[in-house]
Design a protein around this motif. Structure first.
Motif, mmCIF file in Angstrom:
data_model
loop_
_atom_site.group_PDB
_atom_site.id
_atom_site.type_symbol
_atom_site.label_atom_id
_atom_site.label_comp_id
_atom_site.label_asym_id
_atom_site.label_seq_id
_atom_site.Cartn_x
_atom_site.Cartn_y
_atom_site.Cartn_z
ATOM 1 N N PRO A 26 0.817 -1.225 0.000
ATOM 2 C CA PRO A 26 0.000 0.000 0.000
ATOM 3 C C PRO A 26 0.852 1.277 0.000
ATOM 4 C CG PRO A 26 -0.834 -1.560 1.625
ATOM 5 C CD PRO A 26 0.442 -2.143 1.092
ATOM 6 N N ALA A 27 1.989 1.241 0.657
ATOM 7 C CA ALA A 27 2.868 2.418 0.687
ATOM 8 C C ALA A 27 3.458 2.681 -0.702
ATOM 9 C CB ALA A 27 3.981 2.225 1.712
ATOM 10 N N PHE A 28 3.880 1.617 -1.379
ATOM 11 C CA PHE A 28 4.423 1.796 -2.737
ATOM 12 C C PHE A 28 3.336 2.282 -3.697
ATOM 13 C CE2 PHE A 28 8.883 0.774 -3.353
ATOM 14 C CZ PHE A 28 9.234 0.385 -2.072
ATOM 15 N N GLU A 29 2.118 1.791 -3.497
ATOM 16 C CA GLU A 29 1.007 2.264 -4.340
ATOM 17 C C GLU A 29 0.734 3.744 -4.074
ATOM 18 O OE1 GLU A 29 -1.856 -0.737 -3.368
ATOM 19 O OE2 GLU A 29 -1.067 -2.120 -4.911
ATOM 20 N N ALA A 30 0.784 4.130 -2.812
ATOM 21 C CA ALA A 30 0.585 5.551 -2.469
ATOM 22 C C ALA A 30 1.704 6.409 -3.062
ATOM 23 C CB ALA A 30 0.520 5.718 -0.949
ATOM 24 N N MET A 31 2.927 5.897 -3.031
ATOM 25 C CA MET A 31 4.039 6.656 -3.623
ATOM 26 C C MET A 31 3.852 6.787 -5.130
ATOM 27 S SD MET A 31 7.619 5.982 -1.656
ATOM 28 C CE MET A 31 7.787 4.231 -1.948
ATOM 29 N N ALA A 32 3.363 5.701 -5.776
ATOM 30 C CA ALA A 32 3.132 5.763 -7.221
ATOM 31 C C ALA A 32 2.075 6.825 -7.546
ATOM 32 C CB ALA A 32 2.713 4.392 -7.744
ATOM 33 N N LYS A 33 1.124 7.007 -6.647
ATOM 34 C CA LYS A 33 0.074 8.028 -6.835
ATOM 35 C C LYS A 33 0.561 9.415 -6.414
ATOM 36 C CE LYS A 33 -3.732 5.198 -5.422
ATOM 37 N NZ LYS A 33 -4.360 5.014 -4.122
ATOM 38 N N GLY A 34 1.639 9.463 -5.674
ATOM 39 C CA GLY A 34 2.199 10.748 -5.235
ATOM 40 C C GLY A 34 1.663 11.252 -3.906
ATOM 41 N N THR A 35 0.929 10.411 -3.184
ATOM 42 C CA THR A 35 0.401 10.872 -1.884
ATOM 43 C C THR A 35 1.362 10.593 -0.721
ATOM 44 O OG1 THR A 35 -0.823 8.795 -1.650
ATOM 45 C CG2 THR A 35 -2.034 10.672 -2.561
ATOM 46 N N LEU A 36 2.315 9.689 -0.959
ATOM 47 C CA LEU A 36 3.372 9.416 0.029
ATOM 48 C C LEU A 36 4.695 9.762 -0.651
ATOM 49 C CD1 LEU A 36 4.079 8.011 2.836
ATOM 50 C CD2 LEU A 36 4.388 5.915 1.530
ATOM 51 N N ASN A 37 5.607 10.419 0.066
ATOM 52 C CA ASN A 37 6.807 10.930 -0.588
ATOM 53 C C ASN A 37 8.022 10.009 -0.498
ATOM 54 O OD1 ASN A 37 5.064 13.296 0.483
ATOM 55 N ND2 ASN A 37 6.143 14.106 -1.292
ATOM 56 N N ALA A 38 8.191 9.338 0.626
ATOM 57 C CA ALA A 38 9.349 8.433 0.764
ATOM 58 C C ALA A 38 9.076 7.427 1.874
ATOM 59 C CB ALA A 38 10.613 9.220 1.082
ATOM 60 N N VAL A 39 9.748 6.282 1.760
ATOM 61 C CA VAL A 39 9.569 5.238 2.764
ATOM 62 C C VAL A 39 10.883 4.491 2.971
ATOM 63 C CG1 VAL A 39 8.880 3.313 1.227
ATOM 64 C CG2 VAL A 39 7.902 3.453 3.500
#
Ligand code: GYE
Length: 313
Positions: free
Chosen positions: A251-264
Protein backbone atom coordinates in the motif's frame (compact mmCIF):
# COMPACT_ATOMS: atom_id res chain seq x y z
CA UNK A 1 36.17 -59.73 13.39
CA UNK A 2 34.78 -58.43 16.64
CA UNK A 3 36.32 -55.00 15.97
CA UNK A 4 34.73 -54.88 12.53
CA UNK A 5 31.37 -55.56 14.06
CA UNK A 6 31.83 -52.77 16.60
CA UNK A 7 32.77 -50.32 13.83
CA UNK A 8 29.78 -51.38 11.78
CA UNK A 9 27.45 -51.01 14.73
CA UNK A 10 28.94 -47.60 15.42
CA UNK A 11 28.35 -46.49 11.84
CA UNK A 12 24.78 -47.76 11.95
CA UNK A 13 24.20 -45.80 15.14
CA UNK A 14 25.58 -42.60 13.58
CA UNK A 15 23.32 -43.03 10.57
CA UNK A 16 20.34 -43.63 12.82
CA UNK A 17 21.06 -40.48 14.82
CA UNK A 18 21.63 -38.38 11.69
CA UNK A 19 18.43 -39.60 10.07
CA UNK A 20 16.53 -39.11 13.29
CA UNK A 21 17.77 -35.53 13.63
CA UNK A 22 16.90 -34.55 10.08
CA UNK A 23 13.50 -36.20 10.23
CA UNK A 24 12.53 -34.60 13.51
CA UNK A 25 9.38 -32.55 13.39
CA UNK A 26 9.86 -29.44 15.48
CA UNK A 27 6.97 -28.02 17.43
CA UNK A 28 7.36 -24.27 17.63
CA UNK A 29 5.20 -21.69 19.34
CA UNK A 30 4.84 -18.24 17.79
CA UNK A 31 3.48 -15.46 20.01
CA UNK A 32 2.61 -12.73 17.50
CA UNK A 33 1.84 -9.19 18.68
CA UNK A 34 -1.52 -9.65 17.00
CA UNK A 35 -4.35 -7.16 16.98
CA UNK A 36 -5.10 -4.99 13.99
CA UNK A 37 -1.80 -3.38 13.10
CA UNK A 38 -2.13 -3.99 9.37
CA UNK A 39 -0.15 -4.72 6.22
CA UNK A 40 3.31 -5.23 7.70
CA UNK A 41 2.12 -7.52 10.49
CA UNK A 42 -0.01 -9.55 8.07
CA UNK A 43 3.00 -9.99 5.77
CA UNK A 44 5.08 -11.29 8.66
CA UNK A 45 2.40 -13.73 9.83
CA UNK A 46 2.05 -15.00 6.25
CA UNK A 47 5.82 -15.43 6.02
CA UNK A 48 5.92 -17.47 9.24
CA UNK A 49 3.00 -19.66 8.15
CA UNK A 50 4.54 -20.29 4.72
CA UNK A 51 7.94 -21.16 6.18
CA UNK A 52 6.33 -23.53 8.71
CA UNK A 53 4.62 -25.33 5.85
CA UNK A 54 7.79 -25.49 3.72
CA UNK A 55 9.95 -26.70 6.57
CA UNK A 56 7.44 -29.19 7.98
CA UNK A 57 7.18 -27.41 11.30
CA UNK A 58 4.31 -28.02 13.68
CA UNK A 59 3.40 -24.38 14.40
CA UNK A 60 1.39 -23.22 17.37
CA UNK A 61 0.23 -19.68 16.68
CA UNK A 62 -1.15 -17.28 19.25
CA UNK A 63 -2.49 -13.80 18.40
CA UNK A 64 -1.35 -11.62 21.29
CA UNK A 65 -4.10 -9.03 20.73
CA UNK A 66 -1.40 -6.38 21.23
CA UNK A 67 -1.41 -7.19 24.94
CA UNK A 68 1.71 -8.24 26.81
CA UNK A 69 -0.28 -10.32 29.30
CA UNK A 70 -1.76 -12.35 26.44
CA UNK A 71 1.71 -12.98 25.03
CA UNK A 72 3.05 -13.97 28.46
CA UNK A 73 0.15 -16.41 28.88
CA UNK A 74 0.95 -17.78 25.40
CA UNK A 75 4.57 -18.41 26.37
CA UNK A 76 3.45 -20.24 29.52
CA UNK A 77 1.08 -22.39 27.52
CA UNK A 78 3.90 -23.18 25.05
CA UNK A 79 6.03 -24.33 27.99
CA UNK A 80 3.15 -26.47 29.30
CA UNK A 81 2.77 -28.05 25.86
CA UNK A 82 6.49 -28.83 25.75
CA UNK A 83 7.32 -27.02 22.50
CA UNK A 84 10.89 -27.28 21.14
CA UNK A 85 11.32 -23.54 20.69
CA UNK A 86 9.53 -20.20 20.73
CA UNK A 87 9.33 -17.21 18.40
CA UNK A 88 8.26 -14.07 20.23
CA UNK A 89 7.34 -10.73 18.63
CA UNK A 90 7.32 -8.70 21.85
CA UNK A 91 4.61 -6.03 21.75
CA UNK A 92 6.50 -3.85 24.25
CA UNK A 93 10.17 -3.78 25.20
CA UNK A 94 10.14 -4.23 28.99
CA UNK A 95 8.70 -6.77 31.44
CA UNK A 96 9.81 -10.07 29.90
CA UNK A 97 12.43 -11.33 32.36
CA UNK A 98 10.21 -13.50 34.52
CA UNK A 99 8.54 -15.48 31.74
CA UNK A 100 11.79 -15.78 29.76
CA UNK A 101 13.40 -17.20 32.89
CA UNK A 102 10.68 -19.83 32.93
CA UNK A 103 11.42 -20.68 29.27
CA UNK A 104 15.12 -20.94 30.07
CA UNK A 105 14.45 -23.25 33.02
CA UNK A 106 12.32 -25.43 30.75
CA UNK A 107 15.25 -25.48 28.29
CA UNK A 108 13.18 -23.89 25.52
CA UNK A 109 15.12 -21.39 23.40
CA UNK A 110 13.36 -18.13 22.49
CA UNK A 111 14.15 -16.09 19.36
CA UNK A 112 12.83 -12.51 19.30
CA UNK A 113 11.24 -11.72 15.97
CA UNK A 114 10.97 -8.15 14.62
CA UNK A 115 11.21 -6.30 17.95
CA UNK A 116 13.81 -6.25 20.70
CA UNK A 117 13.42 -6.19 24.47
CA UNK A 118 15.15 -4.40 27.35
CA UNK A 119 16.70 -6.76 29.86
CA UNK A 120 19.83 -6.87 31.96
CA UNK A 121 20.20 -10.61 31.20
CA UNK A 122 20.60 -11.28 27.51
CA UNK A 123 21.11 -15.00 28.15
CA UNK A 124 17.29 -15.12 28.38
CA UNK A 125 16.96 -15.21 24.59
CA UNK A 126 18.93 -16.61 21.67
CA UNK A 127 18.99 -13.41 19.60
CA UNK A 128 16.75 -10.75 18.11
CA UNK A 129 16.12 -10.73 14.36
CA UNK A 130 15.18 -7.14 13.54
CA UNK A 131 15.96 -4.15 11.38
CA UNK A 132 17.98 -1.24 12.75
CA UNK A 133 15.10 1.02 13.78
CA UNK A 134 17.31 3.95 14.75
CA UNK A 135 18.83 3.91 11.26
CA UNK A 136 15.38 3.72 9.65
CA UNK A 137 14.21 6.80 11.57
CA UNK A 138 17.44 8.63 10.86
CA UNK A 139 17.29 7.96 7.13
CA UNK A 140 13.74 9.30 6.71
CA UNK A 141 14.62 12.26 8.98
CA UNK A 142 17.59 13.17 6.79
CA UNK A 143 15.60 12.63 3.60
CA UNK A 144 12.77 14.86 4.84
CA UNK A 145 15.20 17.58 5.96
CA UNK A 146 16.70 17.76 2.47
CA UNK A 147 13.31 17.63 0.77
CA UNK A 148 12.03 20.52 2.93
CA UNK A 149 15.17 22.62 2.50
CA UNK A 150 15.90 22.31 6.20
CA UNK A 151 12.67 23.96 7.35
CA UNK A 152 9.38 22.24 8.23
CA UNK A 153 6.52 22.16 10.71
CA UNK A 154 6.37 18.44 11.44
CA UNK A 155 3.73 16.20 12.99
CA UNK A 156 4.88 12.78 14.20
CA UNK A 157 2.70 9.69 14.48
CA UNK A 158 4.28 7.34 17.00
CA UNK A 159 3.91 3.58 17.19
CA UNK A 160 2.61 1.52 20.10
CA UNK A 161 3.81 3.10 23.36
CA UNK A 162 6.75 1.18 24.78
CA UNK A 163 7.37 -0.84 21.60
CA UNK A 164 11.02 -1.16 20.59
CA UNK A 165 10.55 0.19 17.02
CA UNK A 166 8.49 3.14 18.30
CA UNK A 167 11.19 4.16 20.79
CA UNK A 168 14.06 3.65 18.35
CA UNK A 169 12.47 5.25 15.29
CA UNK A 170 11.62 8.35 17.31
CA UNK A 171 15.23 8.54 18.47
CA UNK A 172 16.59 8.01 14.96
CA UNK A 173 14.30 10.58 13.35
CA UNK A 174 15.30 13.17 15.96
CA UNK A 175 18.94 12.43 15.09
CA UNK A 176 18.20 12.73 11.37
CA UNK A 177 16.77 16.25 11.69
CA UNK A 178 19.12 17.39 14.50
CA UNK A 179 21.51 19.34 12.31
CA UNK A 180 18.65 21.33 10.73
CA UNK A 181 17.38 23.83 13.32
CA UNK A 182 14.46 24.76 11.07
CA UNK A 183 13.03 21.25 11.23
CA UNK A 184 10.56 21.40 14.13
CA UNK A 185 8.36 18.62 15.49
CA UNK A 186 5.34 20.53 16.79
CA UNK A 187 3.03 17.61 17.55
CA UNK A 188 3.77 13.98 18.40
CA UNK A 189 1.32 11.37 19.56
CA UNK A 190 0.74 7.63 19.29
CA UNK A 191 -1.34 6.17 16.49
CA UNK A 192 -0.63 2.64 17.79
CA UNK A 193 0.91 1.49 14.49
CA UNK A 194 -2.56 1.22 12.87
CA UNK A 195 -4.42 3.13 10.16
CA UNK A 196 -7.61 3.98 12.09
CA UNK A 197 -5.73 5.55 15.00
CA UNK A 198 -3.30 7.25 12.62
CA UNK A 199 -6.22 8.88 10.82
CA UNK A 200 -7.89 10.02 14.01
CA UNK A 201 -4.72 11.52 15.45
CA UNK A 202 -3.92 13.26 12.16
CA UNK A 203 -7.41 14.80 12.10
CA UNK A 204 -6.78 16.26 15.56
CA UNK A 205 -3.29 17.46 14.50
CA UNK A 206 -4.71 19.29 11.47
CA UNK A 207 -7.28 21.04 13.64
CA UNK A 208 -4.65 21.97 16.23
CA UNK A 209 -2.08 23.40 13.81
CA UNK A 210 -2.81 24.66 10.30
CA UNK A 211 0.88 25.14 9.51
CA UNK A 212 1.84 21.46 9.49
CA UNK A 213 3.60 20.78 6.20
CA UNK A 214 5.31 17.47 6.95
CA UNK A 215 4.34 14.18 8.60
CA UNK A 216 6.61 11.47 9.93
CA UNK A 217 4.59 8.30 10.45
CA UNK A 218 6.53 5.59 12.28
CA UNK A 219 4.87 2.96 10.09
CA UNK A 220 3.00 2.73 6.79
CA UNK A 221 -0.39 1.92 8.25
CA UNK A 222 -0.47 5.17 10.20
CA UNK A 223 0.76 7.01 7.11
CA UNK A 224 -2.19 5.58 5.15
CA UNK A 225 -4.56 6.86 7.82
CA UNK A 226 -2.87 10.27 7.86
CA UNK A 227 -3.09 10.56 4.07
CA UNK A 228 -6.84 10.01 4.28
CA UNK A 229 -7.21 12.61 7.03
CA UNK A 230 -5.21 15.15 5.00
CA UNK A 231 -7.39 14.54 1.93
CA UNK A 232 -10.59 14.86 3.95
CA UNK A 233 -9.32 18.17 5.35
CA UNK A 234 -9.07 19.45 1.77
CA UNK A 235 -5.28 19.37 1.47
CA UNK A 236 -3.05 17.40 -0.89
CA UNK A 237 -0.92 14.71 0.81
CA UNK A 238 2.47 14.50 -0.89
CA UNK A 239 2.27 18.13 -2.01
CA UNK A 240 0.78 20.52 0.60
CA UNK A 241 1.90 18.14 3.30
CA UNK A 242 4.92 15.93 2.67
CA UNK A 243 4.50 12.44 4.16
CA UNK A 244 7.27 9.95 5.01
CA UNK A 245 7.03 6.58 6.73
CA UNK A 246 8.70 3.26 7.49
CA UNK A 247 7.93 -0.35 6.38
CA UNK A 248 7.71 -0.30 2.58
CA UNK A 249 4.52 -2.33 2.27
CA UNK A 250 2.61 -2.63 -1.00
CA UNK A 251 0.00 0.00 0.00
CA UNK A 252 2.87 2.42 0.69
CA UNK A 253 4.42 1.80 -2.74
CA UNK A 254 1.01 2.26 -4.34
CA UNK A 255 0.58 5.55 -2.47
CA UNK A 256 4.04 6.66 -3.62
CA UNK A 257 3.13 5.76 -7.22
CA UNK A 258 0.07 8.03 -6.84
CA UNK A 259 2.20 10.75 -5.23
CA UNK A 260 0.40 10.87 -1.88
CA UNK A 261 3.37 9.42 0.03
CA UNK A 262 6.81 10.93 -0.59
CA UNK A 263 9.35 8.43 0.76
CA UNK A 264 9.57 5.24 2.76
CA UNK A 265 12.30 3.26 4.47
CA UNK A 266 11.84 -0.49 4.20
CA UNK A 267 11.63 -2.82 7.15
CA UNK A 268 11.71 -6.46 6.12
CA UNK A 269 8.78 -8.52 7.51
CA UNK A 270 9.70 -11.75 5.68
CA UNK A 271 11.28 -13.30 8.73
CA UNK A 272 9.65 -16.76 8.84
CA UNK A 273 12.46 -18.81 7.29
CA UNK A 274 15.33 -17.10 9.10
CA UNK A 275 13.35 -17.24 12.34
CA UNK A 276 12.83 -21.01 12.19
CA UNK A 277 16.36 -21.73 10.92
CA UNK A 278 17.85 -19.75 13.79
CA UNK A 279 15.60 -21.39 16.35
CA UNK A 280 16.35 -24.91 15.07
CA UNK A 281 20.06 -24.08 15.13
CA UNK A 282 19.72 -22.96 18.75
CA UNK A 283 17.76 -26.09 19.68
CA UNK A 284 20.73 -28.06 18.33
CA UNK A 285 23.26 -26.09 20.34
CA UNK A 286 24.33 -23.43 17.86
CA UNK A 287 25.01 -19.90 19.11
CA UNK A 288 24.25 -16.63 17.33
CA UNK A 289 25.18 -12.98 17.64
CA UNK A 290 22.60 -11.31 19.90
CA UNK A 291 21.40 -9.12 17.04
CA UNK A 292 20.82 -10.56 13.58
CA UNK A 293 20.31 -7.32 11.64
CA UNK A 294 18.08 -7.08 8.58
CA UNK A 295 19.08 -4.50 5.99
CA UNK A 296 16.59 -2.13 4.40
CA UNK A 297 16.46 0.27 1.47
CA UNK A 298 15.08 3.81 1.24
CA UNK A 299 12.71 4.56 -1.62
CA UNK A 300 11.26 7.82 -2.84
CA UNK A 301 8.05 8.33 -4.78
CA UNK A 302 9.80 8.59 -8.17
CA UNK A 303 11.10 5.00 -7.81
CA UNK A 304 7.79 3.43 -6.79
CA UNK A 305 6.29 2.51 -10.18
CA UNK A 306 9.40 0.68 -11.32
CA UNK A 307 9.78 -1.11 -7.98
CA UNK A 308 6.16 -2.21 -7.53
CA UNK A 309 6.19 -5.37 -9.69
CA UNK A 310 9.06 -6.89 -7.74
CA UNK A 311 7.90 -5.95 -4.25
CA UNK A 312 7.45 -9.07 -2.12
CA UNK A 313 5.22 -7.62 0.59
O1 GYE B 1 7.17 -1.49 11.40
C1 GYE B 1 5.04 -2.03 12.12
C2 GYE B 1 4.55 -3.09 12.99
O2 GYE B 1 7.86 -4.38 14.84
C3 GYE B 1 9.10 -3.82 12.94
O3 GYE B 1 5.57 -3.22 13.95
C4 GYE B 1 7.76 -4.04 13.52
C5 GYE B 1 6.80 -2.88 13.36
C6 GYE B 1 6.43 -2.50 11.94
O4 GYE B 1 3.32 -2.93 13.44
O5 GYE B 1 4.33 -1.82 10.96
Amino acid sequence: MKRKLVVLLGLALCLFVALGASAKTYTIGFAQTGGNEGAWRDAETASVNAAAKDMGINLKFVDGQEKQEVQIAALRSFIAQGVDGILLAPVVATGWDEVLQECKQANIPVVLLDRGIQTSDDSLYVCKITSDFVQEGKRVGEWLSKKMGGKATIAELEGTPGADPAIMRQKGFAEGIASYPGMKIVLSQTGNFNAADGKQVMEAFLKANSRINAVFAQNDDMAMGAIQAIQEAGKRPGKDIVVVSIDGTRPAFEAMAKGTLNAVCECNPLLGKIGFETLIGAINGQTYPKWVIQTDGLYEASQAKAALPTRKY
